[in-house]
Design an enzyme around this catalytic site. Structure first.
Site, mmCIF file in Angstrom:
data_model
loop_
_atom_site.group_PDB
_atom_site.id
_atom_site.type_symbol
_atom_site.label_atom_id
_atom_site.label_comp_id
_atom_site.label_asym_id
_atom_site.label_seq_id
_atom_site.Cartn_x
_atom_site.Cartn_y
_atom_site.Cartn_z
ATOM 1 N N MET A 279 0.835 -1.232 -0.112
ATOM 2 C CA MET A 279 -0.189 0.063 0.075
ATOM 3 C C MET A 279 0.929 1.356 0.096
ATOM 4 O O MET A 279 2.150 1.249 0.308
ATOM 5 C CB MET A 279 -0.884 -0.019 1.083
ATOM 6 C CG MET A 279 -1.750 -1.144 1.180
ATOM 7 S SD MET A 279 -3.040 -1.237 2.741
ATOM 8 C CE MET A 279 -4.040 0.213 2.268
ATOM 9 N N HIS A 280 0.237 2.403 -0.125
ATOM 10 C CA HIS A 280 0.669 3.610 -0.171
ATOM 11 C C HIS A 280 1.807 4.226 -1.032
ATOM 12 O O HIS A 280 2.113 5.351 -1.322
ATOM 13 C CB HIS A 280 1.437 4.052 1.272
ATOM 14 C CG HIS A 280 0.459 3.186 2.308
ATOM 15 N ND1 HIS A 280 -0.720 3.677 2.697
ATOM 16 C CD2 HIS A 280 0.842 2.469 3.595
ATOM 17 C CE1 HIS A 280 -1.384 3.251 3.769
ATOM 18 N NE2 HIS A 280 -0.289 2.327 4.276
ATOM 19 N N ASP B 118 -2.451 -4.981 -0.024
ATOM 20 C CA ASP B 118 -2.179 -6.425 0.736
ATOM 21 C C ASP B 118 -2.672 -6.820 1.946
ATOM 22 O O ASP B 118 -2.943 -7.966 2.107
ATOM 23 C CB ASP B 118 -0.466 -6.339 0.698
ATOM 24 C CG ASP B 118 0.156 -5.128 1.297
ATOM 25 O OD1 ASP B 118 -0.534 -4.302 2.160
ATOM 26 O OD2 ASP B 118 1.420 -5.204 1.611
#
Length: 486
Positions: free
Chosen positions: A79-80, A238
């Site tokens: 992520m991110h 995830d």
């Protein structure tokens, strides 16, 4: 019988599995992906490397398998990360990853100048250095020539989906970790995006995780020997994928992951926000709210310690440690890369405390395992303060395979730890999304009930719960005492 590919776009590698719709695992593989650190605290990867690894992984995964039986593909991803794309469909620069800390100044602006209260109201969260919005603001100031080329802002799994299908798309779970998403409205926040000066068209459409976004490109399907009707789902972050793969869909049950980072994900029946912003409010693979807490060093802390010892024998280093449970007088703070939950402190660092002439290699090794467990307990306490109910957790990740670590966690967290039959959480969850989209199951709940199995349960014991409670209360005083030294 139809088969499905699940892909976990992780930090150090891409993991893939091929599974039948009845849940039988046919094959699995992993392909490493290089990480670049151009400066201290900077963590980057080349998006093209992900695509190359995914193609290599799919080819290896399907070796000896019926390639024409593949019905759909699902991707869960780290992520991110910021993947800035130009109008030609190319990544402008290397992706800035979730564990990158370069945007500390931008976080100060968002949290103090724009304001924590406004950030929380609009996104359910405050700014952390790992999130996407601060990275965009950093890019705008430090690399204006790259910022000016932005056509789309993608997350890592969205980039891989784009390369597979040619379609720009994202999902609720991944979008909720950008700081550009409103969990109360279940959509992008125009006000937060306006801070970047970018047009709203830079954000891809948000689709439910288990919906098809497009077909696999025909040339790619031919290259991989797949049929021309293989579909790709929107996928998920995830952590959301791991929770789905483990069957964590209801409040009261938690996903506990011990990978590079350590994560607790807890589904919620309604959107809640921690007023102190020590944990995150995100969305899960169903598009429903969840609490998520992330410590930046979990299994990676243990791997670091093994490297210090010049040992790579995971099980041998843990031999004989069970007799020391609850008796260790060495403490470890696992903040090797700073810390996210619950401290939001990029300057935090690791520390051993309590060593003496009687300190042994075994005690220090055990303290690393216990320190990670105590850090997760910190996160769990925040969830409880916000009304969360947690009765049990299913464990995932490489570190979660350790029976000793499972026992430590059960007693430190004071909950049941369920060990799943399959440990490939994110990739299995991604495959489940593909199955539901293809109609193999009517819902994610139905798929989870059929496919997510538990092989064993680790119960806390009253004696160890008591001793670990005392040790946790001592441990939690260490960070406040040392914070001024970091």
């Amino acid at each position: 019988m139809n088969t499905f590919i699940g892909i976990d776009l992780g930090t150090s590698s891409i993991k893939l599995l091929l599974v039948r719709e009845d849940g039988q695992l046919l094959s699995s593989t992993s392909v490493p992906c290089p990480i670049y650190q151009p400066e201290p605290g900077y963590f980057e990867q080349k998006p093209e490397d992900w695509f190359i690894a995914a193609k290599k992984g799919i080819s290896s995964l399907l070796d000896g398998q019926d390639r024409k039986a593949v019905k759909a593909i699902g991707v869960a991803g780290q992520m991110h990360g910021l993947v800035a794309m130009n109008a030609g469909g190319e990544a402008i620069r290397p992706a800035i990853l979730w564990n990158d800390s370069r945007s500390e100044k931008e976080c100060v602006y968002l949290n103090e100048t724009f304001g924590r209260e406004r950030m929380t109201k609009l996104s359910g969260n405050v700014a952390f250095a790992g999130f996407t919005l601060p990275k965009i603001l950093w890019l705008k100031e430090k690399e204006p020539q790259n910022f000016a080329q932005i056509f789309k802002v993608l997350l890592p799994k969205d980039y891989l989906n784009y390369r597979l299908t040619g379609v720009y798309a994202t999902d609720h779970s991944d979008a909720s970790g950008t700081l550009l998403y409103d969990p109360f409205r279940r959509g992008s926040s125009d006000e937060l995006l306006s801070l970047t000066g970018l047009d709203k068209t830079v954000l891809p459409p948000i689709s439910p995780s288990s919906t098809f976004i497009g077909r696999l490109k025909s040339d790619l399907a031919a290259e991989l020997g797949l049929g021309d009707d293989v579909q790709v789902v929107a996928g998920c972050g995830d952590n959301a994928g791991a929770a789905l793969g483990l069957g964590i869909l209801r409040e009261g049950e938690a996903m506990l992951s011990l990978g590079t980072s350590g994560t607790i994900l807890l589904p919620l029946s309604e959107t809640k926000v921690d007023p102190e912003n020590a944990i995150h409010t995100f969305m899960d693979a169903k598009g429903n709210p969840c609490f998520l807490a992330c410590i930046l060093s979990a299994a990676s802390a243990y791997s670091w310690w093994e490297g210090i010892l010049s040992s790579h024998d995971y099980s041998r280093e843990q031999e004989g440690l069970e007799s020391l449970l609850g008796k260790n007088d060495v403490y470890f703070l696992p903040y090797l890369a700073g810390e996210r939950s619950p401290h939001n402190d990029v300057s935090a660092r690791g520390a051993f405390v309590g060593m003496g002439f009687g300190t042994t290699r075994q005690k220090m090794t055990l303290s690393v395992l216990e320190g990670v467990a105590f850090a997760l307990r910190d996160c769990l306490e925040v969830m409880k303060r916000n009304g969360a109910r947690i009765q049990k957790a299913r464990i995932a990740g490489g570190g979660g395979k350790s029976a000793l670590w499972q026992k430590i966690l059960a007693n430190v967290l004071q909950i049941e730890i369920e060990v799943p039959s399959l440990s490939e959480g994110p990739s299995f969850g991604a495959a489940m999304l593909a199955m539901v989209a293809a109609g193999a199951y009517p819902s994610l709940e139905a798929a989870s009930e059929r496919l997510s199995k538990v092989t064993s349960v680790v119960l806390p014991s009253s004696d160890l719960v008591k001793t670990y409670e005392e040790r946790y209360l001592h441990w939690r005083r260490l960070y406040p005492a040392l914070r001024g030294r970091f």
